[in-house]
Design a protein around this motif. Structure first.
Motif, PDB file in Angstrom:
ATOM      1  N   ALA D 215       0.835  -1.199   0.000  1.00  0.00           N
ATOM      2  CA  ALA D 215       0.000   0.000   0.000  1.00  0.00           C
ATOM      3  C   ALA D 215       0.867   1.245   0.000  1.00  0.00           C
ATOM      4  O   ALA D 215       0.628   2.191  -0.746  1.00  0.00           O
ATOM      5  N   ARG D 216       1.898   1.233   0.808  1.00  0.00           N
ATOM      6  CA  ARG D 216       2.770   2.395   0.908  1.00  0.00           C
ATOM      7  C   ARG D 216       3.467   2.644  -0.431  1.00  0.00           C
ATOM      8  O   ARG D 216       3.549   3.759  -0.903  1.00  0.00           O
ATOM      9  N   TYR D 217       3.957   1.572  -1.033  1.00  0.00           N
ATOM     10  CA  TYR D 217       4.641   1.691  -2.314  1.00  0.00           C
ATOM     11  C   TYR D 217       3.665   2.079  -3.417  1.00  0.00           C
ATOM     12  O   TYR D 217       4.076   2.492  -4.493  1.00  0.00           O
ATOM     13  N   SER D 218       2.373   1.868  -3.179  1.00  0.00           N
ATOM     14  CA  SER D 218       1.383   2.232  -4.191  1.00  0.00           C
ATOM     15  C   SER D 218       0.813   3.616  -3.902  1.00  0.00           C
ATOM     16  O   SER D 218      -0.323   3.909  -4.254  1.00  0.00           O
ATOM     17  N   SER D 219       1.583   4.406  -3.231  1.00  0.00           N
ATOM     18  CA  SER D 219       1.272   5.814  -2.973  1.00  0.00           C
ATOM     19  C   SER D 219       0.006   6.018  -2.160  1.00  0.00           C
ATOM     20  O   SER D 219      -0.640   7.053  -2.245  1.00  0.00           O
ATOM     21  N   ILE D 220      -0.343   5.021  -1.366  1.00  0.00           N
ATOM     22  CA  ILE D 220      -1.469   5.205  -0.452  1.00  0.00           C
ATOM     23  C   ILE D 220      -0.941   5.819   0.835  1.00  0.00           C
ATOM     24  O   ILE D 220       0.091   5.377   1.351  1.00  0.00           O
ATOM     25  N   ASN D 221      -1.633   6.814   1.328  1.00  0.00           N
ATOM     26  CA  ASN D 221      -1.224   7.411   2.589  1.00  0.00           C
ATOM     27  C   ASN D 221      -1.766   6.542   3.726  1.00  0.00           C
ATOM     28  O   ASN D 221      -2.854   6.741   4.246  1.00  0.00           O
TER      29      ASN D 221
END
Ligand SMILES: Nc1ncnc2c1ncn2[C@@H]1O[C@H](COP(=O)(O)OP(=O)(O)OP(=O)(O)O)[C@@H](O)[C@H]1O
Ligand SMILES: Nc1ncnc2c1ncn2[C@@H]1O[C@H](COP(=O)(O)OP(=O)(O)OP(=O)(O)O)[C@@H](O)[C@H]1O
Ligand SMILES: [Mg+2]
Ligand SMILES: [Mg+2]
Lengths: 330, 513, 294, 330
Positions: D215-221
């Motif tokens: 999620a983090r790597y997929s630009s999710i905050n």
């Protein structure tokens, strides 16, 4: 070069994570000392440790269950039903065996057997039935609780007073001035720590909790290890009850209510990961003692309204864990 | 059609007419296979051809739908869940299979811990773990937790784990996908040491030169069918590729179109310091493909992750189109037209329990909103596009991504990154686990993007890839820029010299000045 | 007798209305007596379960040096031996409300009358339903007090035409009182009386009865003398014709008596049983107390 | 051959997993019908649904929290404190605002604000403080519970009788014969289902619960989405309380005890994964209704000793989930 840079940061983090609960414990002890001069008295300390021993022993079992990615919500109710059955067995054996250690030992045996069976039941439903641990043990929590209510006919099961007199020393006496519950707690803790760190079983628990697939591919019998954690948990609940019955001499539908929450809280405060993969028994011991001390410290003072005890407890629990996280963000 | 000419008498492990279906989808059709003591037998084939499935069957992880396995000429039913290790069949999975919470030593001995008096012999395990790792020239602390290792180090731990077992048959599913030349060489040494002792090795790789170098025989699979099993001496990389893909594969790499000499610098990095990065400076121009080479752990990934805002910067400056930027979240860099594709597809790239569609659009969900709600139809269209463009082969879009073949997962991840239509793309091991046929397609896509004026950084451990694609190559060593190569300088030996620290560069100072 | 006296007060946590009242009245008494007698110090603790309550009294003995203990044991059987230890340590012990499982431990016993509460309620049912009729029972929690009250009630209606349709636990809790009553109303078209065993439960049940619009068909008897019910009794509400007292203020009585043992120079001891009186419109005035949170 | 054999099994499995809770629900309804002819009556069904609505609304919030890999143990205590504060605010405003909807609306507003604040507090401690959700919400559970006990002085906070009369219809009345609590429950459920399935937020929750790194790597905050789930949970607790207060017009230290367990149980019975990554709101609704029906059915019969209610409950919960697992092993 890279090592030189990386090392201090890493060492620092590990220290904090490891020492976190200990720091919290030390702060609590300091607080206790300032509040009351009797805090450090031999009597007070043995009192606190002895009564933490039930939850402590149960929490050590929970450490294994949680490390391997499971959960057992039924421990409190299980404790109640084991206590109830032990008392019934002992009362029932008095006519044939008379008052004495024979009856007590028979009751203990029955308790341990029942603990093992109850744990096996949980474990089988989870591993063979493939039902979420949360659901299985929520279910058995209700079942066990009902069972003890039913056995006690809605009231209390009380141990025959003469047998209780025989049994009492198991809680109140000790060796060389150390009460038996503390001794048993210590032995279980040391044993648990060794099993966790120094046996294949402990290693396998962590592996399963960390990544079940990997464990499976490493030819670990995942189901059996899981099952064993629940059996261990059941047995340790029984051990705790062996110490509990001589203290209270009775069991009712309210026995052991919310112990599960306290045990899990002790485990997590001690640094074990709720989602599994990493667990430490000594941490659990510290966590449980922290919880015990909070209650004790609240009794040492009259400043905080007793209505706010829970708030104080909540704040301390959060702070204790915050200490462990100290440097996570850095 | 098959030509399994191995004499069954001498084979340790063999498969006869193996077929396998997952649900109603057939994956393998009546495949014969065998491996002899002391031999390296390679399996090659396109992504999704069934290689991993075949070796899972050969190691008991999967059950064949029909057909039989024999061990030492005896027909056997292999025990499930890796228990076949007890029979001497050891498997290195394609996808890394390590428990993140355990230490290196724990992992290497997991499931067959050494004991004294029933207790773990921790010291001995640590000692032996260090020893095995040393034979592989990997110097990680045996007490380090797996979660703190880089992808390549994890792969080396996996290899260490496998070769430390008492294997009679060692099966390796793309062990070199994330390894650079040096590590691959060490691995091959160890494999040769094992085959000299009579261990049979089954080896899967998409790197054809490795196959040529290592294997005695090669089995080619296509769409689950056995195409041929032939001796390597009769083959050339081109002929293998043709057997695999079923067509001629000329020009793996498209011709390089140099960017304009006056092309503006789109990404500038000055004296960057971050976790794993000591000090690095470089420029990326519009239309340029910049290669990043180096040994594993040299900090290439760390640079990329710092640039896109995944890691905190401890120093230095980053400019985008000349304007200084400091991304603290990935969303900011994506919005600025800078996308990063991780090499750790399982840990950081894909949600293995979800289907293709949610994975593809996760990075760019904003594009698929209609009146604030997700527009599934638009997502589906995006998926159809990506499937066509990157040749993603899946049973159906609802299948969990974790069940795709490794290469197809990689292609999906490529598709996911490209969905954000970035101007600057940092690709970390872009062709990890991708077959030659698709590789060629991807190289052409990359070149076309550059020609369109996009700028691309390719981090790769595959030397040929860097050489074949990049206009310039940054070689990293221990978190610093060791050398910057251009034009004719870009050769394997030159890269190696910088990577190994034999040669130092003044480029660093030159750029800083 | 001594210069400075410390009295420990231990009660169950305020986990339902009645124990809430106990906590309230205990703290009221402590405050009042604390100012009246500066030489008397009070230590107050409330505990959610038996092990905690035992821990509390252990702490009072080992760290607060109490001279006397006033205790309302949540689970008397479980606490008997722990209380006996306090007694054996030479402290003055007052037990409130619940009988310990062995006799002679306490110096002073101040108690309500649980079987009496059941029996008095039954007496009213007999009087109100001379021809008999269907009734339902909403019980508390499955613990001994509940059983005593229940047995008292069942004994009281024995031999009458009053028919108990069913009994269920409502956990001394309004929400559960509401739920259980709703379902009883669904199930039984003819109910003449409801015995709710506790005013908290009754309050929940009343809402359910009102919701079903059946308040004219039946009456409900609770117990413990909660202000909200007493006001309804005072107003002559047909639905709640009476209440049966079981005042949590008994804890205050116990604290007062114990304090006077030390300050009044009189020897206090023996048993004080506070009756479970039937509260009707006539005598309700004695029980109303605007300040009580209970 | 393999195709022909495999197909039905697969269809069967998927259907079962999806339909599992529905099948359990249907079986329970059948049981209810056989036990009592009034079971299907309009009154009984609206009773059960209306009183399930509190837990239901809270459990819908919990579905988001759990899907994104979190946990909120504090919801029950939070409900109590919100109810308490609402009542105090309304009572306090009467002198200045008089009896009427104005006071009620002000109270409602205060409740929703407090719910949002409490949820924000939980969320910030978890995301910014990096403390395990279990610990944070165990802590706030104690804190909130203490707070309401303190505010109520150990007793009960009762809403002024006249205001209660104004407010009552919110629980007891309805639209076209459907009580408001059911309507609100249905609206929240539909809204929740849409948010879970059809918004980026819902997708992000599942992604974070499935793999936080991805999620983090997929630009999710990640932190913000997490925080939002806790705020949503707090707000939905407040919405539930808005319906709860008019029912009995009171709050005490027993209000909402064990609601957290019931809510989580409803979520899990509904098919959401406790470890995160997959959640479905409609499943939660079914799960909560199942729990409500179990209680109702127990009250509609006299066969089972009331002592064994808990056991019956436990067995049904396990069976309900077992149905979903039906063909897992095959
Ligand atoms: N567990 C599974 N369930 C369903 N389908 C599967 C499963 N495992 C593999 N498959 C399918 O079987 C086919 C063959 O997969 P396999 O992993 O063997 O390919 P591969 O040759 O190893 O490809 P790659 O080079 O990409 O690793 C693929 O279409 C894949 O989607
Ligand atoms: N999460 C982490 N925690 C601690 N150290 C890390 C972490 N990630 C990377 N490192 C360290 O930072 C350094 C650079 O690692 P990185 O993965 O960036 O190298 P790399 O050159 O990209 O590797 P590869 O060649 O495999 O792509 C290594 O020493 C690595 O061990
Ligand atoms: Mg593969
Ligand atoms: Mg019944």
């Amino acid at each position: 070069m890279p090592d030189a840079m990386a090392k201090p940061a890493r060492a620092f983090r590990i220290d904090f994570k490891t020492a976190g609960p200990l720091v919290a414990l030390a702060l609590l002890v300091l607080l206790g000392i300032t509040l009351n001069e009797n805090f450090l008295s031999y009597n007070n300390l043995t009192n606190v440790l002895a009564r933490s021993s039930f939850i402590g022993i149960i929490a050590i079992g929970a450490t294994f269950v949680i490390t391997s990615g499971g959960l057992d919500l039924s421990v409190g109710s299980m404790a109640a039903v084991i206590a109830g059955v032990m008392i019934m067995v002992m009362n029932w054996l008095i006519p044939s065996m008379g008052i004495g250690w024979g009856v007590v030992l028979a009751g203990m045996l029955a308790g341990v057997l029942l603990g093992g069976v109850a744990g096996t039941f949980n474990g089988l439903m989870i591993t063979r039935g493939r039902i979420e641990a949360f659901i299985v043990t929520l279910g058995t929590m209700g079942i066990f609780r009902s069972l003890v209510t039913f056995l006690a006919n809605g009231g209390t099961l009380s141990l025959n007073f003469e047998v209780a007199d025989v049994y009492r020393p198991v809680y109140y006496d000790g060796l060389l001035g150390v009460p038996y519950p503390i001794i048993v707690f210590a032995l279980v803790a040391i044993g648990g720590e060794i099993v966790m760190r120094r046996t294949a079983f402990g290693r396998h628990c962590a592996a399963i909790g960390s990544n079940e697939q990997v464990a499976r591919y490493s030819s670990i019998n995942v189901d059996n290890v899981r099952l064993l954690t629940y059996i261990l948990q059941g047995t340790l609940v029984a051990v705790a009850v062996l110490l509990y019955v001589p203290r209270l001499g009775s069991a009712s539908s309210t026995t052991g209510v919310l112990w599960e929450l306290e045990a899990i809280a002790g485990v997590i405060i001690g640094g074990t990961t709720l989602k599994g993969g990493y667990g430490r028994v000594w941490g659990t011991v510290v966590g449980v003692v922290i919880l015990g001390l909070i209650g004790n410290i609240l009794n040492l003072q009259s400043l905080i309204s007793p209505y706010l005890n829970g708030a104080f407890q909540g704040v301390i629990i959060i702070l204790a864990v915050l200490l462990q996280r100290g440097s996570r963000n850095s | 059609m098959s030509s399994a000419e191995g004499t069954p008498a001498s084979a340790i492990l063999s498969a006869h007419r193996i077929s396998k279906s997952f649900g109603d989808i057939p994956v393998l059709f009546s495949v014969d296979f065998d491996v002899k003591p002391g031999e390296v037998h390679a399996i090659i084939g396109e992504n999704g051809a069934g290689k991993s499935t075949l070796i899972k069957i050969l190691s008991g992880i999967e059950e064949p739908t029909s057909g039989s396995i024999s061990l030492d000429g005896q027909t056997v039913v292999l025990p499930p869940n890796g228990a076949a290790e007890a029979l001497g069949i050891v498997l290195i999975h394609q996808e890394q299979n390590l428990a993140e919470h355990l230490t290196v030593a724990d992992s290497i001995f997991l499931g067959r811990e050494l004991k004294i008096f029933g207790f773990l012999d921790v010291r001995e395990m640590r000692k032996r773990a260090r020893a095995v790792m040393e034979t592989l020239h990997v110097y990680v602390d045996p007490d380090a937790r797996i979660s703190t290792l880089s992808v390549a180090d994890k792969q080396m731990v996996e290899i260490a784990k496998a070769i430390s077992r008492d294997a009679r048959v060692l099966i390796m599913d793309e062990p070199t996908a994330v390894l650079s030349v040096g590590e691959t060489e060490t691995l091959f040494e160890q494999i040769r040491r094992l085959t000299d002792r009579g261990v049979a090795v089954i080896f899967i790789s998409h790197k054809l030169d490795e196959i040529m170098q290592l294997a005695a025989r090669v089995t080619v699979l296509r769409d689950g069918q056995l195409i041929a099993t032939v001796g390597t001496e009769a083959l050339t990389p081109d002929s293998i590729a043709q057997m695999m893909v079923g067509r001629e594969l000329s020009n793996l790499f498209p011709p390089k179109i140099e960017p304009d000499v006056d092309a503006p610098v789109v990404l500038g990095v000055r004296n960057l310091v971050a976790k794993g990065v000591k000090d690095i400076s470089f420029d990326l121009r519009r239309g340029e493909i910049l290669g990043f080479a180096g040994l594993i752990g040299s900090g290439r990934t760390a640079v990329a992750e710092a640039v896109v805002g995944l890691h905190h910067l401890n120093g230095g400056e980053i400019t985008l189109d000349g304007k200084p930027v400091n991304f603290t979240r990935v969303a900011q860099s994506v919005d600025a037209g800078l996308a990063y594709m991780t090499k750790d597809r399982k840990g950081k790239g894909l949600l293995l329990n979800m289907g293709l569609r949610p994975n593809l659009t996760l990075l760019t969900l904003q594009k698929h909103l209609k009146a604030g709600f997700l527009d599934t139809a638009s997502e589906t269209r995006a998926l159809e596009r990506a499937v066509r463009r990157f040749d993603i082969r899946a049973r159906d879009a609802s299948v969990a991504v974790g069940r795709l073949s490794g290469g197809n997962q990689q292609k999906l991840m490529l598709g996911k990154t490209m969905e954000s239509e970035p101007d600057i793309i940092i690709m970390d091991e872009p062709t990890r686990g991708i077959d030659v046929g698709t590789k060629q397609q991807i190289y052409h896509i990359i070149a076309a993007l550059a020609a369109e004026g996009k700028s691309i950084i390719v981090i790769s451990s595959e030397m040929q890839e860097v050489i074949g694609l990049a206009h310039r190559v940054v070689v990293m060593r221990e978190g610093r820029l060791a050398g910057m190569l251009e034009g004719a300088e870009i050769t394997e030996s030159e890269i190696m010299r910088y990577a190994a620290g034999i040669k130092q560069s003044e480029h660093n100072e030159r750029i800083n000045a | 007798a001594q210069d400075k006296v410390t009295i420990g007060v231990s009660v169950p946590a305020a986990d339902h209305g009645w124990t809430g009242g106990v906590n309230y009245f205990a703290q009221q008494a402590i405050e009042r007596l604390g100012t009246t007698y500066p030489d008397v110090e009070f230590v107050f603790a409330s505990a959610p379960d038996a092990p905690k309550q035992i821990a509390d009294i252990e702490d009072m003995v080992s760290t607060r040096n109490i001279d006397a203990l006033v205790i309302l044991p949540g689970d008397p059987d479980a606490m008997t031996s722990a209380i006996k230890q306090v007694k054996d340590a030479g402290k003055f012990v007052t037990v409130v409300d619940r009988q310990l499982s062995i006799a002679g431990v306490e110096n002073l016993y101040v108690a309500g009358d649980n079987p009496g509460l059941g029996a008095n309620s039954a007496a009213y049912f007999k009087e109100a339903l001379p021809e008999g009729g269907n009734v339902v029972i909403l019980r508390g929690l499955p613990i001994p007090i509940d059983q005593q009250r229940f047995d008292g009630f069942m004994g009281g209606i024995e031999g009458t035409q009053i028919k108990v349709l069913d009994d269920e636990f409502a956990n001394w809790n309004r929400d559960d009182g509401f739920k259980v009553m709703q379902d009883f109303l669904t199930r039984f078209p003819d109910i003449k009386g409801v015995w709710a065993q506790d005013d908290d439960i009754a309050l929940g049940a009343i809402e359910a009865i009102k919701q079903a619009g059946r308040e004219d068909e039946m009456f409900i008897v609770g117990g413990a003398g909660m202000q909200q019910i007493l006001k309804a009794v005072e107003a002559g509400d047909k639905l709640t014709p009476i209440d049966v007292s079981y005042s949590p203020a008994m804890i205050a009585t116990a604290i007062e008596l114990t304090t006077s043992h030390f300050t009044g120079g009189i020897q206090v001891g023996g048993r004080y049983i506070l009756d479970s009186t039937v509260i009707t419109q006539d005598n309700v005035g004695e029980y109303l107390d605007a300040n009580s949170p209970f």
